[in-house]
Motif scaffolding. Structure first.
Motif, mmCIF file in Angstrom:
data_model
loop_
_atom_site.group_PDB
_atom_site.id
_atom_site.type_symbol
_atom_site.label_atom_id
_atom_site.label_comp_id
_atom_site.label_asym_id
_atom_site.label_seq_id
_atom_site.Cartn_x
_atom_site.Cartn_y
_atom_site.Cartn_z
ATOM 1 N N VAL A 188 0.365 6.901 4.305
ATOM 2 C CA VAL A 188 1.186 5.763 4.129
ATOM 3 C C VAL A 188 1.820 5.135 5.479
ATOM 4 O O VAL A 188 1.796 3.895 5.422
ATOM 5 N N GLU A 189 2.003 5.875 6.449
ATOM 6 C CA GLU A 189 2.404 5.085 7.691
ATOM 7 C C GLU A 189 1.366 4.501 8.308
ATOM 8 O O GLU A 189 1.350 3.441 8.995
ATOM 9 N N ARG A 190 -0.076 4.747 8.480
ATOM 10 C CA ARG A 190 -0.885 4.476 9.310
ATOM 11 C C ARG A 190 -1.959 3.544 8.749
ATOM 12 O O ARG A 190 -2.537 2.459 9.042
ATOM 13 N N TYR A 191 -2.240 3.638 7.260
ATOM 14 C CA TYR A 191 -3.350 3.072 6.801
ATOM 15 C C TYR A 191 -3.237 2.202 5.622
ATOM 16 O O TYR A 191 -4.105 1.609 5.036
ATOM 17 N N CYS A 192 -2.022 1.951 5.099
ATOM 18 C CA CYS A 192 -1.778 0.997 4.015
ATOM 19 C C CYS A 192 -2.157 -0.249 4.253
ATOM 20 O O CYS A 192 -2.523 -1.059 3.245
ATOM 21 N N GLY A 193 -2.206 -0.518 5.643
ATOM 22 C CA GLY A 193 -2.650 -2.124 5.916
ATOM 23 C C GLY A 193 -4.129 -2.184 6.021
ATOM 24 O O GLY A 193 -4.333 -3.416 6.150
ATOM 25 N N GLN A 194 -4.737 -1.168 5.910
ATOM 26 C CA GLN A 194 -6.297 -1.420 5.943
ATOM 27 C C GLN A 194 -6.866 -1.777 4.658
ATOM 28 O O GLN A 194 -6.283 -1.507 3.704
ATOM 29 N N ARG A 195 -7.878 -2.799 4.742
ATOM 30 C CA ARG A 195 -8.421 -3.250 3.417
ATOM 31 C C ARG A 195 -8.958 -2.040 2.587
ATOM 32 O O ARG A 195 -8.891 -2.122 1.215
ATOM 33 N N VAL A 196 -9.485 -1.105 3.193
ATOM 34 C CA VAL A 196 -10.000 0.037 2.431
ATOM 35 C C VAL A 196 -8.818 0.897 1.339
ATOM 36 O O VAL A 196 -9.159 1.107 0.268
ATOM 37 N N VAL A 197 -7.669 0.999 1.958
ATOM 38 C CA VAL A 197 -6.721 1.572 1.529
ATOM 39 C C VAL A 197 -5.654 0.770 0.799
ATOM 40 O O VAL A 197 -4.640 1.111 -0.027
ATOM 41 N N ARG A 198 -5.678 -0.609 0.933
ATOM 42 C CA ARG A 198 -4.560 -1.415 0.583
ATOM 43 C C ARG A 198 -4.015 -1.336 -0.784
ATOM 44 O O ARG A 198 -3.102 -1.501 -1.045
ATOM 45 N N TRP A 199 -4.952 -1.108 -1.813
ATOM 46 C CA TRP A 199 -4.740 -0.990 -3.270
ATOM 47 C C TRP A 199 -4.823 0.406 -3.612
ATOM 48 O O TRP A 199 -4.865 0.608 -4.863
ATOM 49 N N HIS A 200 -4.568 1.296 -2.928
ATOM 50 C CA HIS A 200 -4.614 2.900 -3.296
ATOM 51 C C HIS A 200 -3.160 2.776 -3.923
ATOM 52 O O HIS A 200 -2.157 2.456 -3.622
ATOM 53 N N ARG A 201 -2.964 4.056 -4.765
ATOM 54 C CA ARG A 201 -1.734 4.121 -5.537
ATOM 55 C C ARG A 201 -0.766 4.588 -4.635
ATOM 56 O O ARG A 201 0.628 4.400 -5.127
ATOM 57 N N LEU A 202 -0.947 4.791 -3.397
ATOM 58 C CA LEU A 202 0.137 5.553 -2.687
ATOM 59 C C LEU A 202 0.537 4.187 -1.866
ATOM 60 O O LEU A 202 1.854 3.972 -1.117
ATOM 61 N N CYS A 203 -0.233 3.117 -1.681
ATOM 62 C CA CYS A 203 0.116 2.040 -0.946
ATOM 63 C C CYS A 203 0.735 0.906 -1.829
ATOM 64 O O CYS A 203 1.463 -0.210 -1.213
ATOM 65 N N ILE A 204 0.734 1.029 -3.032
ATOM 66 C CA ILE A 204 1.240 -0.070 -3.821
ATOM 67 C C ILE A 204 2.665 -0.135 -3.907
ATOM 68 O O ILE A 204 3.174 1.103 -4.217
ATOM 69 N N GLY A 205 3.289 -1.089 -3.771
ATOM 70 C CA GLY A 205 4.766 -1.052 -3.627
ATOM 71 C C GLY A 205 5.061 -0.823 -5.167
ATOM 72 O O GLY A 205 4.766 -1.407 -6.276
ATOM 73 N N GLY A 206 6.362 0.063 -5.063
ATOM 74 C CA GLY A 206 7.042 0.435 -6.615
ATOM 75 C C GLY A 206 6.537 1.427 -7.217
ATOM 76 O O GLY A 206 7.087 1.779 -8.292
ATOM 77 N N GLU A 207 5.551 2.220 -6.743
ATOM 78 C CA GLU A 207 4.975 3.327 -7.400
ATOM 79 C C GLU A 207 5.280 4.609 -6.758
ATOM 80 O O GLU A 207 5.133 4.746 -5.435
#
Length: 148
Positions: free
Chosen positions: A129-148
């Motif tokens: 969540v801290e480091r990789y949510c901005g990366q294109r590989v992880v951007r749509w991961h369930r941990l990085c999608i807002g509101g979930e």
């Protein structure tokens, strides 16, 4: 000679149902004994010395010696070892941090997703969540999608 044999076999095939009881039993017994003998021959061939030589020439199983630490962790994590899964995810994320290769981050997330619900992964969740949510590989991961 061949035609006589074929004629006799055809005549025998037509007359099988018309055979007397003793001839039917003889025919069934001959078939059963032939099947038994062929099975015995096959079983003895398996234990012959030539079969032992052929068995040593077979291709080795899939369990190959791992050439690196990551390969060893992949083998162990693939067999269900949770510690190896966590260590592999951490090692791949560290490799991504040092090289910037998105394939390493993607593979780390694949291994992370296999056992993300385990209690030892809270540090990994925070790291993702801290480091990789901005990366294109992880951007749509369930941990990085807002509101979930």
């Amino acid at each position: 000679m061949f035609h006589r044999t074929v004629r006799r076999l055809c005549a025998g095939a037509h007359g099988v149902l018309k055979l007397r009881h003793s001839k039917r039993i003889q025919l069934i017994g001959a078939f059963a004994s032939g099947a038994f003998l062929s099975g015995a021959l096959m079983a003895s061939a398996i234990h012959s010395p030539i079969a032992a030589i052929a068995a040593t020439r077979k291709a080795p199983r899939v369990h190959l010696a791992a050439s690196s630490r990551l390969d060893l962790l992949r083998n162990e994590a693939g067999s269900g070892d949770e510690f190896a899964n966590r260590e592999l995810s951490v090692a791949l994320m560290d490799r991504y941090d040092s090289t910037g290769d998105s394939d390493n981050l993607y593979e780390a997330m694949v291994w992370f997703d296999r056992r993300w619900e385990t209690s030892g992964n809270t540090e990994l969740v925070a790291r993702v969540v801290e480091r990789y949510c901005g990366q294109r590989v992880v951007r749509w991961h369930r941990l990085c999608i807002g509101g979930e």
